[in-house]
Motif scaffolding. Structure first.
Motif, short mmCIF file in Angstrom:
data_model
loop_
_atom_site.label_atom_id
_atom_site.label_comp_id
_atom_site.label_asym_id
_atom_site.label_seq_id
_atom_site.Cartn_x
_atom_site.Cartn_y
_atom_site.Cartn_z
N ALA A 16 -7.43 3.90 -3.97
CA ALA A 16 -6.88 2.56 -3.72
C ALA A 16 -7.46 1.54 -4.70
O ALA A 16 -6.75 0.65 -5.17
CB ALA A 16 -7.16 2.14 -2.28
N LEU A 33 -4.27 0.01 -6.56
CA LEU A 33 -3.84 -1.29 -6.05
C LEU A 33 -4.31 -2.46 -6.91
O LEU A 33 -3.87 -3.59 -6.73
CB LEU A 33 -4.32 -1.49 -4.61
N VAL A 39 0.84 -1.21 0.00
CA VAL A 39 0.00 0.00 0.00
C VAL A 39 0.87 1.25 0.00
O VAL A 39 0.67 2.17 -0.80
CB VAL A 39 -0.96 -0.01 1.21
#
Length: 117
Positions: free
Chosen positions: A68, A72, A27
């Motif tokens: 995210a 990701l 992350v």
């Protein structure tokens, strides 16, 4: 921060031997900062003692959670032999607190416990 939408994501297809620290490395490696992550929870199978292939990550805002989802998704974890490619979705259950199970820790607790990497 205003909760204007889901803020907890599920990170799928993580290699089974990875820990919370590895997930946070991933992350942070995609541009997120420690103060933007509320908690990370990596469920572990009690019989095999490895993770179940997914993690829950709570971000501070809905906007960060949207980022995210984009940043990701479709990646591989570095320094593993795994060919798994990540997928990201909003978690079905949205909770501002980490799950009560052992293993749910804030990003700060993981960093403090294991040191900066």
């Amino acid at each position: 921060d205003i909760e204007d939408g889901p803020m907890t994501i599920t990170l799928l297809n993580i290699p089974n031997k990875l820990t919370e620290k590895h997930v946070l490395d991933f992350v942070f490696g995609h541009g997120f900062r420690e103060e933007e992550v509320v908690y990370v929870f990596v469920p572990v199978d009690p019989r095999s003692a490895v993770n179940r292939g997914y993690a829950f990550i709570r971000l501070r805002t809905h906007k960060l959670a949207l980022q995210a989802l984009e940043q990701l998704n479709g990646n591989r974890f570095a320094n593993t032999n795994s060919s798994k490619v990540t997928a990201v979705e909003f978690a079905k259950v949205q909770s501002s607190n980490p799950p009560p199970q052992v293993g749910a820790r804030s990003a700060k607790a993981v960093v403090t416990r294991r040191g900066r990497w």
